[in-house]
Design an enzyme around this catalytic site. Structure first.
Site, PDB file in Angstrom:
ATOM      1  CE  LYS A 111      -3.659  -2.043   2.832  1.00 11.32           C
ATOM      2  NZ  LYS A 111      -4.128  -2.018   4.209  1.00 11.32           N
ATOM      3  CE  LYS A 191      -6.151 -10.395   4.255  1.00 12.76           C
ATOM      4  NZ  LYS A 191      -5.586  -9.512   5.255  1.00 12.76           N
ATOM      5  CE  LYS A 194     -11.055  -5.587  10.003  1.00  8.67           C
ATOM      6  NZ  LYS A 194      -9.641  -5.284   9.856  1.00  8.67           N
TER       7      LYS A 194
HETATM    8  P1  TYM Z   1      -6.964  -7.145  11.041  1.00 10.80           P
HETATM    9  O1  TYM Z   1      -7.894  -6.167  11.655  1.00 10.80           O
HETATM   10  O2  TYM Z   1      -6.648  -7.004   9.581  1.00 10.80           O
HETATM   11  O3  TYM Z   1      -7.529  -8.602  11.251  1.00 10.80           O
HETATM   12  C1  TYM Z   1      -7.936  -9.053  12.520  1.00 10.80           C
HETATM   13  C2  TYM Z   1      -7.622 -10.528  12.668  1.00 10.80           C
HETATM   14  O4  TYM Z   1      -8.322 -11.273  11.681  1.00 10.80           O
HETATM   15  C3  TYM Z   1      -7.391 -12.105  10.957  1.00 10.80           C
HETATM   16  N1  TYM Z   1      -7.863 -12.240   9.572  1.00 10.80           N
HETATM   17  C4  TYM Z   1      -8.014 -13.408   8.950  1.00 10.80           C
HETATM   18  N2  TYM Z   1      -7.814 -14.683   9.355  1.00 10.80           N
HETATM   19  C5  TYM Z   1      -8.089 -15.676   8.471  1.00 10.80           C
HETATM   20  N3  TYM Z   1      -8.537 -15.427   7.206  1.00 10.80           N
HETATM   21  C6  TYM Z   1      -8.735 -14.170   6.759  1.00 10.80           C
HETATM   22  N4  TYM Z   1      -9.205 -13.966   5.527  1.00 10.80           N
HETATM   23  C7  TYM Z   1      -8.485 -13.098   7.646  1.00 10.80           C
HETATM   24  N5  TYM Z   1      -8.601 -11.744   7.533  1.00 10.80           N
HETATM   25  C8  TYM Z   1      -8.203 -11.239   8.719  1.00 10.80           C
HETATM   26  C9  TYM Z   1      -6.084 -11.372  11.046  1.00 10.80           C
HETATM   27  O5  TYM Z   1      -4.989 -12.225  10.799  1.00 10.80           O
HETATM   28  C10 TYM Z   1      -6.124 -10.830  12.462  1.00 10.80           C
HETATM   29  O6  TYM Z   1      -5.720 -11.829  13.375  1.00 10.80           O
HETATM   30  N6  TYM Z   1      -2.397  -5.587  12.492  1.00 10.80           N
HETATM   31  C11 TYM Z   1      -3.592  -6.360  12.889  1.00 10.80           C
HETATM   32  C12 TYM Z   1      -4.271  -5.817  14.137  1.00 10.80           C
HETATM   33  C13 TYM Z   1      -3.356  -5.745  15.328  1.00 10.80           C
HETATM   34  C14 TYM Z   1      -2.959  -6.828  16.150  1.00 10.80           C
HETATM   35  C15 TYM Z   1      -2.111  -6.221  17.154  1.00 10.80           C
HETATM   36  C16 TYM Z   1      -3.215  -8.202  16.152  1.00 10.80           C
HETATM   37  C17 TYM Z   1      -2.800  -4.603  15.808  1.00 10.80           C
HETATM   38  N7  TYM Z   1      -2.038  -4.882  16.894  1.00 10.80           N
HETATM   39  C18 TYM Z   1      -1.523  -7.011  18.140  1.00 10.80           C
HETATM   40  C19 TYM Z   1      -2.624  -8.980  17.157  1.00 10.80           C
HETATM   41  C20 TYM Z   1      -1.784  -8.387  18.140  1.00 10.80           C
HETATM   42  C21 TYM Z   1      -4.619  -6.289  11.763  1.00 10.80           C
HETATM   43  O7  TYM Z   1      -4.547  -5.428  10.934  1.00 10.80           O
HETATM   44  O8  TYM Z   1      -5.615  -7.223  11.879  1.00 10.80           O
END
Ligand code: TYM
Length: 341
Positions: A111, A191, A194
């Site tokens: 991005k 993938k 959202k």
């Molecule tokens: P985010 O908000 O994109 O996604 C939240 C969680 O959902 C999982 N996920 C998926 N798992 C399986 N298949 C998919 N298609 C799929 N799409 C999303 C993500 O792997 C995630 O676990 N950077 C992180 C948020 C974050 C975070 C943290 C997570 C910030 N600080 C500390 C853990 C610990 C994020 O953007 O997740």
């Protein structure tokens, strides 16, 4: 030793079934261990954003976590920006991270790049490391796409400990056995996300039943007619089987022989997804904004004590304080960021 777990959810769009399969479900199922969950609203600022939409999505994400079974009596749930320690540890860890290692991170490659790119898109993996390291975390249940971030967190923690002494617990990522990377139904090799531009292959947790059914019945399948679990050669059908397995606690390879044709599989997936989401949607709609805000405020208070203690430890190790213990006559109250009204 800590056996605490943490996961965060970025309010850049409405939660979808990949979030549920990859992180929400494992988090909810493991609440017999100390668990921390938070809405990563600071991470949503790394790309252009609308403040009102962010505020609304933050509450929606928190509400859906509660409705999915996150129990605020057992699990700490808070809004990241309410905890001042995140901003502090972020900067302190930037002083342990190198430009080269964050520049290589996937999100920035995908991005970033343009001169208008927010600087925070480059540095947010360090914020994510801070999110985790604040809480003495052993395990980070996340989808597979977050693995690289947790690896960076481990690298930073190990490096810091080597330089300054054993300050951080070194965490590890855990992924569900199935659906660790749920595919988009319209393009199963991509993938489910959202913020995907096209939403016809994304099952949002708040989609009405007829919309869920329509999206599933139109899911892309593969050549041939046999229902088999083979992610390499049959990515579409295998993705549907993983979705079904997630909803029914089954195993994709064991479910496959039950379905003679793609159509029968899709109908079963639609029924299972609707049955899974119906009670979650009902509980979500029963929650009021005040219930959600109250849970978040209580969570921020609970989270602050440990997080503040970590920041104090880090500052002392880095030479930022006098090195003397804080005077006992001035007991420190946990600091949360000022309340918003
Ligand atoms: P985010 O908000 O994109 O996604 C939240 C969680 O959902 C999982 N996920 C998926 N798992 C399986 N298949 C998919 N298609 C799929 N799409 C999303 C993500 O792997 C995630 O676990 N950077 C992180 C948020 C974050 C975070 C943290 C997570 C910030 N600080 C500390 C853990 C610990 C994020 O953007 O997740």
């Amino acid at each position: 030793m800590s056996d605490r777990r943490i996961s965060g959810f970025k309010p850049t769009g409405p939660l979808q079934l990949g979030n549920y399969a990859g992180a929400i479900r494992p988090l909810v199922l493991g609440q017999d261990r100390p668990t921390v969950a938070f809405v990563a609203d600071l991470h949503a600022l790394t790309v252009p954003h609308d403040p009102e939409r962010l505020r609304a999505l933050t509450l929606q994400v928190a509400g859906l976590l509660l409705a999915s079974g996150l129990d605020p009596r057992r699990t700490i749930l808070y809004r990241q920006s309410d905890l001042a320690a995140h901003y502090e540890l972020h900067y302190l860890l930037e002083c342990a991270a190198s430009y080269g290692e964050v520049h290589r991170m996937i999100q920035f490659k995908e991005k970033g790049g343009g001169s208008g790119t927010r600087l925070s898109l480059l540095t947010y993996p360090v914020l994510m490391a801070a999110d985790i390291l604040l809480h003495d975390i052993a395990e980070v249940p996340v989808g597979r796409d977050q693995r690289q971030h947790v690896e960076l967190t481990r690298d930073l923690a190990l490096r810091f400990n080597e330089r300054h002494g054993p300050v951080f617990t070194v965490p590890r990522a855990t992924h569900p056995a199935i659906a660790a990377r749920l595919g988009d139904l319209a393009d199963p090799t991509a993938k489910m996300g959202k913020t995907n531009a096209a939403t016809n292959g994304v099952l949002f947790l708040l989609d009405p039943p007829d919309v869920l059914r329509r999206k599933i019945m139109r899911a892309v399948t593969d050549a041939g007619t046999e229902v088999a679990y083979d992610p390499e050669r049959k990515p579409g059908v295998s993705n549907l089987l993983e979705l079904l397995a997630t909803c029914t606690n089954g195993r994709p390879e064991q479910l496959a022989p039950d379905y003679p044709r793609y159509g029968a599989l899709k109908t079963a997936v639609a029924d299972a997804v609707i049955a899974l989401l119906e009670p979650i949607q009902r509980r979500y709609h029963e929650l009021g904004t005040d219930d959600i805000e109250q849970a978040l405020a209580q969570g921020a208070e609970q989270a602050a004590e440990r997080a503040d203690a970590t920041v104090r430890r880090v500052k002392a190790a880095m030479g930022l304080t006098s090195g003397r213990p804080a005077p006992s006559s001035t007991p420190e109250t946990p600091r949360t960021a000022p309340a918003r009204h």
